[in-house]
Design a protein around this motif. Structure first.
Motif, PDB file in Angstrom:
ATOM      1  N   ASN A 417     -60.977  59.300  15.135  1.00 41.78           N
ATOM      2  CA  ASN A 417     -60.912  57.856  14.864  1.00 41.78           C
ATOM      3  C   ASN A 417     -61.129  57.026  16.128  1.00 41.78           C
ATOM      4  O   ASN A 417     -61.806  56.000  16.096  1.00 41.78           O
ATOM      5  N   LEU A 418     -60.512  57.480  17.237  1.00 42.24           N
ATOM      6  CA  LEU A 418     -60.712  56.744  18.493  1.00 42.24           C
ATOM      7  C   LEU A 418     -62.166  56.851  18.953  1.00 42.24           C
ATOM      8  O   LEU A 418     -62.718  55.889  19.497  1.00 42.24           O
ATOM      9  N   GLY A 419     -62.780  58.014  18.716  1.00 37.65           N
ATOM     10  CA  GLY A 419     -64.213  58.162  19.028  1.00 37.65           C
ATOM     11  C   GLY A 419     -65.037  57.137  18.266  1.00 37.65           C
ATOM     12  O   GLY A 419     -65.936  56.501  18.825  1.00 37.65           O
ATOM     13  N   GLY A 420     -64.698  56.963  16.981  1.00 33.77           N
ATOM     14  CA  GLY A 420     -65.393  55.957  16.167  1.00 33.77           C
ATOM     15  C   GLY A 420     -65.199  54.560  16.718  1.00 33.77           C
ATOM     16  O   GLY A 420     -66.150  53.782  16.842  1.00 33.77           O
ATOM     17  N   ALA A 421     -63.951  54.230  17.106  1.00 30.77           N
ATOM     18  CA  ALA A 421     -63.649  52.878  17.613  1.00 30.77           C
ATOM     19  C   ALA A 421     -64.368  52.618  18.942  1.00 30.77           C
ATOM     20  O   ALA A 421     -64.980  51.568  19.142  1.00 30.77           O
ATOM     21  N   VAL A 422     -64.293  53.597  19.859  1.00 35.16           N
ATOM     22  CA  VAL A 422     -64.955  53.449  21.164  1.00 35.16           C
ATOM     23  C   VAL A 422     -66.474  53.374  20.956  1.00 35.16           C
ATOM     24  O   VAL A 422     -67.162  52.525  21.542  1.00 35.16           O
ATOM     25  N   GLY A 423     -66.991  54.249  20.089  1.00 38.47           N
ATOM     26  CA  GLY A 423     -68.430  54.280  19.810  1.00 38.47           C
ATOM     27  C   GLY A 423     -68.939  52.957  19.264  1.00 38.47           C
ATOM     28  O   GLY A 423     -69.953  52.422  19.735  1.00 38.47           O
TER      29      GLY A 423
END
Length: 526
Positions: A417-423
């Motif tokens: 989820n954090l990867g999605g947000a940062v991405g």
């Protein structure tokens, strides 16, 4: 970790027979997780309908998404310690029932403030279902069954956000936006009932409640919540030129400092970060983070291109995006079978390579690209995601001792989820900055010395003059529109090129990995 793997392997044949009750309980949990992940994206194609229905402003409506994501990101890592205190049965039943009730409340919202509060409740409670499924997959099934269970969990975790906009587009077109939420009610009641009557994996340990770290929970909520807010809203508010973003960043740094200090100091931390001492888990989480960038980034980029450049509505976007979901669905059993035969590192390299090839193909895009031009890149994306996800799940969670898995699965899901947000934050910032750069560069070419541009203006202007309109003004407006469209298109190409470089770099990173020891027992039943 070698000792752990040797413990698992001999017991596998004894557990070879699957308990049907546990299988049904697990299927109910998987369906609950599907609903929870689907609801992140199901409203994305229908935000304009919800905005009209609630009379909300364009800056307010984004919070229907953001409030859900912020609340979910806080709950996902917390669910590990809650499952130990309450047991999986109580936690999952509570989450399924609460999620269902919050969905019904969302459908009754009459203004944007109510909707944001109900969505936050829905995200927070729904977030508890996601890690429970990953934990159950690796604790209740013998390793020899992982090639069936892991693709199922991976499919749901990746398919739900991909087909969310498609399903959302169909529902809001066929009925009304209220049904985006009401559709959860009957399945939610069934999942809650099945979870309560069938789950018997573990026992509650209420003594842990006395040791629960409330300061750790508060600091984690501030840290993760403000991080998600800063990443979601940063680009729209021009990052640190906005005082809300500055305040959010300060809160994030202070919350993070307190959170990490508590994690290493207290006896029962809210999140147990010791799982990262397992190299396989640490690498698996890193890959999961990057897969989050690819999964959520492309689920955002394709509809944005189709809406902004092609002028598609939510239904047409949904129909075009369906291809990725179908490719994932068909690849899941293949990925399961391959995980038995192939070294997981080879599978990851194939997956990352396919993903990179798909994004590289998109760098040749023009303003005329349609369903057929997007077909192969979308198929590559769908197949590659599944081929990556199965070995990443096995790599991260497959070699941990059973008592660590509940906490670790929360951390593992958080990284995606954090990867999605940062991405998304990086992608949005790149799109904005690069389109401004391209617009400036293209505008420079359209000077009075450019004869082709002057001829075009004269010809289009004359055409509109013949209809009694101000031909010069219309022609200049049309030329500005063309330049804007081309600058957006070039910025999309830049982003796809960036994603290609990222996934090619991952192929080389996989080469540094040792073969995970936990991979061996997966084939032991064959």
């Amino acid at each position: 970790m070698a000792a752990v793997t040797t413990d698992i392997a001999p017991s596998a044949p004894a557990e070879e027979r699957m308990d049907p009750r546990r299988v049904f309980a697990f299927l109910a949990m998987v369906f609950g997780m599907f609903m929870s992940i689907l609801d992140i994206q199901i409203v994305s194609a229908s935000l304009s309908e919800i905005q009209a229905g609630l009379g909300a402003g364009s800056d307010e409506i984004a919070w229907v998404q953001t409030s859900y994501l912020i609340a979910e990101v806080i709950m996902i890592p917390l669910s590990g310690v809650l499952a130990r205190i309450l047991s999986t049965r109580v936690l999952f039943t509570f989450c399924a029932a609460g999620f269902t009730l919050a969905s019904a409340l969302c459908a009754t919202a009459t203004n944007i403030e109510q909707m944001i509060v109900y969505r936050a409740i829905q995200g927070f409670i729904g977030g508890g279902m996601i890690p429970s499924v990953f934990a159950a997959a690796f604790t209740i099934f013998p390793p020899s069954k992982r090639n069936i269970v892991s693709p199922m969990v991976g499919l749901v975790a990746t398919l739900a956000p991909t087909i969310g906009p498609t399903i959302g587009g169909y529902i809001s077109h066929a009925m009304s936006w209220h049904w985006l939420f009401l559709i959860n009610v009957i399945p939610g009641v069934l999942v809650a009932a099945a979870a309560w009557s069938l789950i018997d994996f573990d026992k509650p340990d209420l003594k842990l409640l006395k040791k629960f770290d409330w300061w750790g929970l508060a600091s984690m909520a501030v840290f993760l919540g403000t991080m998600e807010f800063v990443l979601e809203e940063g680009n729209n508010k021009d990052w640190f030129n906005d005082h809300h973003i500055v305040m959010g960043t300060i809160a994030m740094v202070i919350g993070g400092a307190i959170f990490f200090w508590r994690v290493f100091k207290v006896e029962l931390p809210v999140v147990d970060l010791r799982a990262f001492s397992n190299a396989n888990f640490a690498f698996g989480s890193l890959f999961s983070f990057v897969m989050g960038v690819g999964l959520y980034g492309l689920t955002y980029l394709y509809p944005l291109y189709l809406g902004r450049i092609r002028g598609y509505d939510s239904l047409m976007i949904g129909e075009t995006m369906f291809v990725s979901g179908a490719a994932m669905f068909l690849t899941a059993p293949v990925a399961g079978a391959l995980s038995n035969k192939l070294d997981p590192r080879v599978m990851m390299m194939i997956g990352f390579g396919g993903f990179g090839l798909g994004t590289y193909m998109m760098t040749g895009m023009t303003a005329d690209w349609d369903f057929y031009e997007l077909l192969v890149p979308q198929i590559l994306r769908g197949c590659s995601l599944m081929i990556c996800m199965v070995p990443i799940n096995n790599l991260a969670l497959g070699t941990l001792p059973p008592d660590r898995i509940k906490n670790a699965s929360g951390l593992f899901n958080l990284t995606r989820n954090l990867g999605g947000a940062v991405g998304l934050a990086i992608i949005n910032t790149m799109l904005t900055q690069r389109s401004d750069d391209h617009y400036a560069r293209l505008s420079e070419q359209l000077s009075w010395s450019n004869q082709a541009a002057l001829d075009w203006l004269a010809s289009v202007g004359a055409n509109y003059d013949s209809y009694g309109l101000d031909g010069t003004a219309v022609a200049i407006a049309k030329l500005s529109g063309v330049v804007t469209q081309q600058s957006w298109l070039l910025s999309f190409i830049d982003v796809f090129m960036g994603l290609t470089v990222l996934f090619v770099a991952l192929i080389f990173l996989v080469l540094l990995l040792k073969k995970p020891k936990g991979a061996a027992p997966a084939g032991s039943g064959h």
